[in-house]
Design a protein around this motif. Structure first.
Motif: not given
Lengths: 476, 523
Positions: A228-234
């Motif tokens: 989830w990290v890349p999509d959410v942070y981006e």
């Protein structure tokens, strides 16, 4: 029965922040249509809470309140400072972005404050149920905040993705708590079972702890629960990404240190080794994938996975150097990562397209100060002395080597070399490229002031780490 | 002042960098002058240090110790012996010359340039002064930042590639050293009554107890980092890129001082801390040194680019230093120390000379030149002197170093074969070949290119840059004892320490068969 006044003093920072959040909601209604003072109330509330924590709880060692449900002082105080710092940096970054009356400004800052109160509750939990309450309070605020740019598709995607996956992770965590309760008959952390002696069915405890660990690993964004990290942070608004990646991560790590205290990990060697492998995998995956990114925000997202790995090695170490290292690292990481996201926040265009490396080309000529600050954050993230990022790594790896996890430290340093490549890429385009890009400093001083303070703090804590280590030593 | 002289030398350039960063952007003359004054200030202080240093003592002098991070027993612990002394003086000597050499050629972002040069100086000085491995490491890594920017901003066409390669190569090596440092500290903590420490003198004391199997890994981790920096063949590939792309002053400091950080690290850390491993790997490292000597020389021979030729000649010269160090004899080690200084002077001067011709012609290709001796007689003379020093002509400095190294390795009981020295001496001949041949092609022959006919000879500023270097080239050649006597006692006590520690580790291994099992626990 009314609790003694000491109990209320123990949660004073929490009360201040929750109070500020309520005031924001009230005031926001009065200022409808004009520029809301919400951001100032939020900043004042966070600063007041930090001061409150520092002067009331700073010198005291950890003590129990509310019949053992809350453990204040020492550890909780340090984390409260980290959370308030993270909230303050992110709120000011958000304030420096919005022009005129932004829609729902009041809600934005109120949610941020609720998020911080959730984090503080987590770090001062004396019981798994209280910890869970804090976690949910924080997560719910994050779900909404991630989707705050509601006209932008990626922001919606971030919120939905985070919510669905986060709900799953919460389920794991809660089930873990239930199993631990089933095995031990208690959710209190004071008498947390360090061993399996005397338990009727030790395997239930192991299963419970494993599920708890899964939930926490999701929250810190460690491999294999990092998707989830890349999509959410981006996708999330950049100040929110700064907030989630620093405060949110720190809160989840406070959970690691509370639940998986050294004695617990020592008693569960299987879980400890799983955690070590996850730490190594996070460093490897996060760093290697980050190399391939063209969007700076996405690069930072992957790098935050890697940093979760570095910090986890301090948890795995399960010794004094490791735990102190985690605390030091989290403060350093809050400063440098919020700073890095802050640079993105200042530079990115308002239409929601992602800031790329190419756009930053030649930034050092257009905005020398901002480029220099970005350079400080990148060198610190890469772990180059004399910035605080280096000392953080040094401490957690010292812990790992002392605990016999030398291979983890070696993985960490080798991956740091990989990370230097992509962090320095930003420095390369800013300083060494002659062809001009489009990104430039927008001229509003608030964001720049925030970054200057963060950079000075990074250098200060880096050259004089004992300032923080004096505080971390009182945490355990 | 006596107690704080090292800090004064270290922080003079730091203060200079801060002040220069605050000066107004346009005041080019003021910025240059300020940079010059601060670097000359550091030089003056280090000359005082040189005179005050007692060459008869082999222990650390001018020691300062202030607790820094008490929980990890890290302190700001500095001190020097004769070896560090010479390198400190070399650093403070070359920095003002490098600044003077780039007086006119650097015009863009001047403020940043001068400030970074001073920070670079401070970083290298810190490396040579540190008596705490952690402190050493901080300076060692920190100095990458200014060098990275100097290559990346003011470098040539391929500067970005060169800067990144330089940074990543060095960092990769040094981070493994960091793990080894941490391991050493926690080894100290694991001893009965011990505590985590990075204090070098305390680590020297426990060094004999380090299990032999672990010594090997520690030695390799440290040596890898130093071998990249020196560079030892086959880890040298970053060097030609970095040297050729860096601006002249950057090359001078890189070759003159930064490479010595690697050889200095071998002397200060690898040998005295891990003598068992040192003796075990000594033939290989001496062998790689020789490969470096011959390889560097042969590759230099075919370089069409003058700067690249000088860069590869560095590989060759540093090979001699490595050979001398691993001979572990007084002659060899003294030769290596003086050869470090010699290389700093002669290669530094060669880079300066190449930079001067590049400023005029904007090319460094040998084939573009020819017959330069006629329009530029002064330049040709300086080039001749420096070149002969680099070749090792008796009477100039290069001869002293190479002779001592060859003598030391010939006599070395540890290398055990005269063939090391014999093979290495081929490198001396090859150096004469590539340098004389290139000299002939550049300065003699017909001056056919019209651009070369109208070349102007050296200016007063350029002569002022070169004269001090040539002065010391001759001084060391004629009277090396001025410098050798400063480091004699230090090399003697270093060799003594190596042998003591080595005996100690054998004794430990004999009395404690548990030593091996402890190593097993840790891994």
């Amino acid at each position: 029965m009314t609790p003694p006044i000491g109990d209320w003093a123990a949660i004073a920072p929490l009360l201040v922040i929750a109070g500020a959040a309520l005031i924001i909601i009230l005031v926001d209604a009065l200022f409808a249509g004009t520029r809301s003072p919400a951001s100032f109330i939020a900043a004042a509330g966070l600063a007041a809470a930090a001061a409150c924590a520092f002067f009331m709880g700073g010198p005291t060692p950890t003590f129990a309140a509310f019949g053992g449900m809350i453990r204040a002082g020492g550890f909780a105080t340090y984390f409260t400072l980290v959370f308030c710092l993270s909230g303050l940096l992110s709120a000011l970054l958000a304030r420096s972005r919005s022009r005129g009356t932004a829609h729902g400004e009041g809600e934005f800052y109120a949610l941020m404050l609720f998020g911080v109160s959730g984090m503080i509750l987590m770090a001062s939990a004396g019981d798994l149920i209280v910890f869970f309450l804090g976690l949910e309070l924080m997560s719910l605020s994050f779900y909404v905040l991630a989707g705050f740019d509601r006209r932008r598709m990626t922001s919606n995607e971030a919120a939905l993705k985070y919510f669905l996956l986060g709900a799953f992770a919460t389920g794991f965590l809660l089930y873990g708590i239930a199993l631990v309760y089933g095995a031990t008959g208690s959710t209190g952390l004071a008498g947390f079972p360090v061993g399996t002696g005397g338990l009727h069915e030790p395997r239930i405890l192991l299963a419970g702890l494993a599920l708890l660990m899964t939930g926490l690993m999701f929250k810190v964004g460690a491999v294999p629960f990092h998707m989830w990290v890349p999509d959410v942070y981006e996708g999330a608004p950049t100040p929110v990404s700064a907030f989630m990646s620093t405060g949110g991560k720190a809160a989840a790590f406070s959970g690691f240190l509370i639940v998986f205290a050294p004695a617990v990990l020592m008693a569960q060697p299987a879980l400890r080794n799983v955690l070590a492998v996850a730490a190594a995998a996070s460093m490897v995956a996060g760093n290697i994938i980050a190399v391939a990114q063209s969007s700076i925000k996405r690069m930072l997202a992957y790098s935050s996975i890697a940093h979760a790995g570095y910090i986890l090695s301090g948890v795995v170490a399960a010794n004094s150097a490791g735990s102190n290292g985690v605390l030091y690292y989290l403060m350093a990481y809050t400063l440098m990562n919020a700073g890095a996201f802050g640079v993105v926040s200042i530079l990115e265009s308002e239409d929601g397209t992602m800031l790329t490396f190419d756009e930053c080309a030649g930034l050092s000529r257009r905005s020398p100060l901002l480029a220099a600050l970005a350079g400080v954050f990148m060198f610190s993230l890469a772990g180059v002395p004399p910035f605080a990022g280096f000392f953080g790594k040094y401490y957690v790896f010292t812990g790992a080597v002392e605990a016999g996890y030398t291979w983890l430290a070696i993985t960490g340093v080798l991956m740091s070399v990989v990370s230097a490549y992509y962090y320095l890429r930003l420095v390369v385009v800013m300083y060494f490229n002659d062809k001009p890009g489009s990104a430039a400093f927008d001229g509003r001083p608030l964001g720049l002031a925030v970054l200057i303070i963060a950079a000075i703090a990074l250098a200060g804590f880096g050259v004089f780490p004992s300032i923080l280590l004096g505080m971390t030593a009182r945490c355990f | 002042m006596e107690q704080h002289i090292l800090s004064l030398i270290l922080f003079t350039p730091v203060a200079g960098a801060i002040i220069i960063a605050l000066l107004p952007k346009g005041a080019a003359r003021l910025i240059r002058t300020a940079g010059m004054l601060f670097s000359l200030g550091a030089l003056a202080l280090s000359v005082w240090l040189f005179l005050a240093f007692d060459g008869a003592r082999g222990d650390m002098q001018f020691v300062e110790k202030v607790p820094w991070i008490p929980s990890l027993d890290v302190s700001y612990h500095t001190g020097i012996d004769g070896i560090s002394l010479l390198l400190i003086v070399l650093t403070t000597f070359l920095t003002p010359l490098a600044l003077l050499a780039s007086w006119e050629s650097i015009t863009v972002r001047l403020r940043g340039y001068v400030a970074l040069m001073l920070l670079l100086e401070a970083g290298t000085l810190g490396v040579f002064m540190a008596l705490d491995i952690f402190l050493f490491y901080v300076f060692w890594e920190f100095m990458l930042i200014p060098m990275y920017f100097i290559i990346g901003i003011w470098g040539g066409q391929e500067r970005i590639y060169a800067a990144i390669k330089f940074f990543l190569y060095t960092m990769a090596g040094s981070l493994l050293m960091l793990v080894a440092i941490i391991w050493l500290g926690s080894y100290a903590a694991s001893l009965p009554g011990g505590a985590f420490t990075t204090d070098l003198l305390r680590l020297y004391a426990i060094a004999p107890g380090i299990p032999m199997g672990v010594q090997v890994w520690m030695f390799l981790a440290f040596t890898l980092s130093f071998a990249i920096k020196i560079p030892i063949f086959p880890l040298h590939t970053w060097l030609p890129d970095a040297h050729v792309q860096a601006p002249t002053a950057g090359s001078v400091i890189l070759a003159g001082v930064l490479l010595k950080m690697g050889t200095y690290g071998l002397l200060r850390f690898c040998l005295p801390l891990f003598p068992y491993a040192t003796f075990r790997f000594l033939p290989y490292l001496a062998g790689l040194g020789i490969v470096g000597i011959l390889y560097g020389a042969l590759v230099s021979m075919v370089q069409p680019d003058l700067k690249k030729l000088v860069a590869y000649s560095s590989v060759s010269h540093l090979g001699f230093v490595v050979l001398g160090i691993f001979a572990i004899t007084e002659e060899g080690m003294q030769g290596s120390v003086i050869q470090m200084i010699n290389h700093g002077l002669s290669t530094g001067a060669l880079f300066l000379l190449v930079g001067m011709i590049y400023d005029r012609r904007h090319t460094r290709m040998i084939r573009d030149f020819g017959g330069l001796a006629r329009p530029m007689p002064v330049f040709a003379t300086f080039f001749m002197i420096v070149m002969l020093s680099s070749i090792g002509l008796p009477g100039l400095n290069g001869f002293v170093g190479e002779f001592l190294i060859l003598l030391g390795s010939f006599r070395s009981a540890f290398l055990g074969s005269p063939w090391y020295a014999v093979t290495a001496s081929v490198g001396v001949i090859l150096a004469a070949v590539y340098l004389l041949w290139s000299y002939q092609r550049v300065f003699f022959g017909k001056n056919e290119n019209p651009e070369n006919r109208s070349l102007t000879d050296l200016t007063g500023r350029e002569i002022a840059v070169l004269l001090p270097v040539v002065f010391f080239i001759v001084w060391i050649g004629v009277c090396p004892s001025t410098f050798l006597e400063k480091s004699a006692a230090s090399t003697k006590s270093l060799i003594h320490r190596i042998e003591e520690t080595r005996r100690g580790s054998y004794a430990h291994a004999a009395e404690a068969p548990g030593g091996e099992s402890r190593e097993g626990d840790r891994r």
